[in-house]
Scaffold this motif. Sequence first.
Motif, mmCIF file in Angstrom:
data_model
loop_
_atom_site.group_PDB
_atom_site.id
_atom_site.type_symbol
_atom_site.label_atom_id
_atom_site.label_comp_id
_atom_site.label_asym_id
_atom_site.label_seq_id
_atom_site.Cartn_x
_atom_site.Cartn_y
_atom_site.Cartn_z
ATOM 1 N N MET A 1 0.830 -1.189 0.000
ATOM 2 C CA MET A 1 0.000 0.000 0.000
ATOM 3 C C MET A 1 0.875 1.254 0.000
ATOM 4 O O MET A 1 0.594 2.193 -0.726
ATOM 5 C CB MET A 1 -0.940 -0.047 1.210
ATOM 6 N N ARG A 2 1.917 1.262 0.799
ATOM 7 C CA ARG A 2 2.808 2.412 0.871
ATOM 8 C C ARG A 2 3.482 2.649 -0.482
ATOM 9 O O ARG A 2 3.658 3.787 -0.906
ATOM 10 C CB ARG A 2 3.846 2.181 1.969
ATOM 11 N N ILE A 3 3.836 1.584 -1.173
ATOM 12 C CA ILE A 3 4.463 1.711 -2.488
ATOM 13 C C ILE A 3 3.462 2.299 -3.483
ATOM 14 O O ILE A 3 3.794 3.210 -4.251
ATOM 15 C CB ILE A 3 5.006 0.347 -2.977
ATOM 16 N N ALA A 4 2.238 1.820 -3.457
ATOM 17 C CA ALA A 4 1.208 2.329 -4.368
ATOM 18 C C ALA A 4 0.910 3.796 -4.088
ATOM 19 O O ALA A 4 0.742 4.592 -5.030
ATOM 20 C CB ALA A 4 -0.061 1.492 -4.256
ATOM 21 N N GLU A 5 0.851 4.174 -2.822
ATOM 22 C CA GLU A 5 0.592 5.578 -2.479
ATOM 23 C C GLU A 5 1.734 6.470 -2.960
ATOM 24 O O GLU A 5 1.491 7.556 -3.502
ATOM 25 C CB GLU A 5 0.399 5.734 -0.971
ATOM 26 N N ALA A 6 2.951 6.027 -2.763
ATOM 27 C CA ALA A 6 4.103 6.801 -3.229
ATOM 28 C C ALA A 6 4.088 6.911 -4.751
ATOM 29 O O ALA A 6 4.318 7.989 -5.313
ATOM 30 C CB ALA A 6 5.404 6.156 -2.755
ATOM 31 N N ALA A 7 3.793 5.814 -5.412
ATOM 32 C CA ALA A 7 3.744 5.821 -6.881
ATOM 33 C C ALA A 7 2.656 6.766 -7.381
ATOM 34 O O ALA A 7 2.885 7.536 -8.318
ATOM 35 C CB ALA A 7 3.511 4.414 -7.402
ATOM 36 N N GLN A 8 1.496 6.738 -6.754
ATOM 37 C CA GLN A 8 0.419 7.618 -7.195
ATOM 38 C C GLN A 8 0.825 9.085 -7.070
ATOM 39 O O GLN A 8 0.578 9.882 -7.975
ATOM 40 C CB GLN A 8 -0.867 7.351 -6.410
ATOM 41 N N ARG A 9 1.439 9.439 -5.956
ATOM 42 C CA ARG A 9 1.897 10.828 -5.779
ATOM 43 C C ARG A 9 2.886 11.223 -6.875
ATOM 44 O O ARG A 9 2.789 12.296 -7.468
ATOM 45 C CB ARG A 9 2.561 11.016 -4.412
ATOM 46 N N LEU A 10 3.837 10.337 -7.148
ATOM 47 C CA LEU A 10 4.854 10.634 -8.163
ATOM 48 C C LEU A 10 4.256 10.656 -9.567
ATOM 49 O O LEU A 10 4.591 11.535 -10.369
ATOM 50 C CB LEU A 10 5.992 9.612 -8.092
ATOM 51 N N ASN A 32 14.839 -0.877 -3.967
ATOM 52 C CA ASN A 32 14.394 -1.166 -5.337
ATOM 53 C C ASN A 32 13.921 -2.605 -5.486
ATOM 54 O O ASN A 32 12.916 -2.872 -6.143
ATOM 55 C CB ASN A 32 15.536 -0.910 -6.338
ATOM 56 N N ARG A 33 14.665 -3.524 -4.875
ATOM 57 C CA ARG A 33 14.288 -4.941 -4.984
ATOM 58 C C ARG A 33 12.906 -5.209 -4.409
ATOM 59 O O ARG A 33 12.178 -6.056 -4.916
ATOM 60 C CB ARG A 33 15.327 -5.810 -4.283
ATOM 61 N N THR A 34 12.579 -4.496 -3.355
ATOM 62 C CA THR A 34 11.254 -4.678 -2.742
ATOM 63 C C THR A 34 10.151 -4.312 -3.729
ATOM 64 O O THR A 34 9.158 -5.026 -3.859
ATOM 65 C CB THR A 34 11.125 -3.820 -1.464
ATOM 66 N N VAL A 35 10.337 -3.197 -4.426
ATOM 67 C CA VAL A 35 9.336 -2.759 -5.399
ATOM 68 C C VAL A 35 9.223 -3.775 -6.529
ATOM 69 O O VAL A 35 8.118 -4.182 -6.903
ATOM 70 C CB VAL A 35 9.671 -1.351 -5.949
ATOM 71 N N TYR A 36 10.355 -4.205 -7.052
ATOM 72 C CA TYR A 36 10.326 -5.184 -8.152
ATOM 73 C C TYR A 36 9.763 -6.524 -7.690
ATOM 74 O O TYR A 36 9.006 -7.172 -8.420
ATOM 75 C CB TYR A 36 11.720 -5.369 -8.762
ATOM 76 N N ALA A 37 10.098 -6.936 -6.480
ATOM 77 C CA ALA A 37 9.586 -8.213 -5.966
ATOM 78 C C ALA A 37 8.072 -8.157 -5.761
ATOM 79 O O ALA A 37 7.360 -9.126 -6.023
ATOM 80 C CB ALA A 37 10.283 -8.578 -4.662
ATOM 81 N N ALA A 38 7.590 -7.015 -5.298
ATOM 82 C CA ALA A 38 6.163 -6.882 -5.013
ATOM 83 C C ALA A 38 5.341 -6.688 -6.284
ATOM 84 O O ALA A 38 4.197 -7.154 -6.363
ATOM 85 C CB ALA A 38 5.920 -5.712 -4.059
ATOM 86 N N PHE A 39 5.903 -5.999 -7.289
ATOM 87 C CA PHE A 39 5.105 -5.622 -8.460
ATOM 88 C C PHE A 39 5.682 -6.070 -9.794
ATOM 89 O O PHE A 39 4.924 -6.311 -10.727
ATOM 90 C CB PHE A 39 4.893 -4.101 -8.486
ATOM 91 N N LEU A 48 -2.869 -1.699 -9.312
ATOM 92 C CA LEU A 48 -3.263 -1.666 -7.903
ATOM 93 C C LEU A 48 -3.835 -0.297 -7.535
ATOM 94 O O LEU A 48 -4.845 -0.218 -6.822
ATOM 95 C CB LEU A 48 -2.076 -2.008 -6.992
ATOM 96 N N ILE A 49 -3.214 0.769 -8.006
ATOM 97 C CA ILE A 49 -3.735 2.119 -7.749
ATOM 98 C C ILE A 49 -5.174 2.217 -8.236
ATOM 99 O O ILE A 49 -6.044 2.745 -7.538
ATOM 100 C CB ILE A 49 -2.838 3.183 -8.422
ATOM 101 N N CYS A 50 -5.436 1.686 -9.402
ATOM 102 C CA CYS A 50 -6.787 1.715 -9.961
ATOM 103 C C CYS A 50 -7.761 0.914 -9.099
ATOM 104 O O CYS A 50 -8.875 1.365 -8.822
ATOM 105 C CB CYS A 50 -6.751 1.180 -11.392
ATOM 106 N N GLU A 51 -7.360 -0.257 -8.659
ATOM 107 C CA GLU A 51 -8.229 -1.085 -7.813
ATOM 108 C C GLU A 51 -8.526 -0.402 -6.484
ATOM 109 O O GLU A 51 -9.657 -0.444 -5.994
ATOM 110 C CB GLU A 51 -7.604 -2.470 -7.591
ATOM 111 N N ILE A 52 -7.514 0.214 -5.892
ATOM 112 C CA ILE A 52 -7.718 0.941 -4.629
ATOM 113 C C ILE A 52 -8.692 2.092 -4.837
ATOM 114 O O ILE A 52 -9.583 2.329 -4.020
ATOM 115 C CB ILE A 52 -6.364 1.448 -4.071
ATOM 116 N N TRP A 53 -8.537 2.798 -5.938
ATOM 117 C CA TRP A 53 -9.431 3.921 -6.276
ATOM 118 C C TRP A 53 -10.881 3.446 -6.430
ATOM 119 O O TRP A 53 -11.804 4.037 -5.874
ATOM 120 C CB TRP A 53 -8.907 4.579 -7.544
#
Length: 184
Positions: A1-10, A32-39, A48-53
């Motif tokens: 969720m934190r990654i998606a929120e940061a991505a949406q802001r950016l 970086n590895r965390t982001v790539y591993a998760a997404f 995911l941003i779209c689904e949360i919205w």
Amino acid sequence: MRIAEAAQRLFARDGYAATSMSAIAHSAGVGNRTVYAAFGAKREILNLICEIWLERAGARSLAREILADPDPLQRLRGAARWLTTLYATDFDVVRILDSAMDEDAETREVLRAKLRGRNRVMDALIASVEKDLSMSLADAQAIFRAYAAAGVYGELVMDSGWSAERFERWLADTLVAQLFASER
């Protein structure tokens, strides 16, 4: 969720194409590895941003509620409420989705699938009042989709200062006047 929120802001601030996975990781406070591993890819974060919205807007349950209304006039007005609720919940996501359409084929396909889903709901809302339409179902659905273009909401609400409530009233009144038989 934190990654998606940061991505949406950016994505909203810098644009989808200009935002790197490493910028997302940095903004989210993860590696970086965390982001790539998760997404694996930016488009998966966008998905995911779209689904949360959609969840925050209650889009699916609102559509079911509107379709269950026995009054065709209220269902048509509900179509305007559904679209306004979706856009008013977070119009930044709409703008991000529009800007991301210029990306690679896989991203475009994810976005087209989201657009097809939105159009299915919109088409179902209009199909629910088919017997009261003053034109063909296909024409009525096309008109609603045209009014749903992000540029219409963006111009009236974001650029011209209309409230979401004013937009909803205008859209509902316009749909009734244009789509329903004249005796309404």
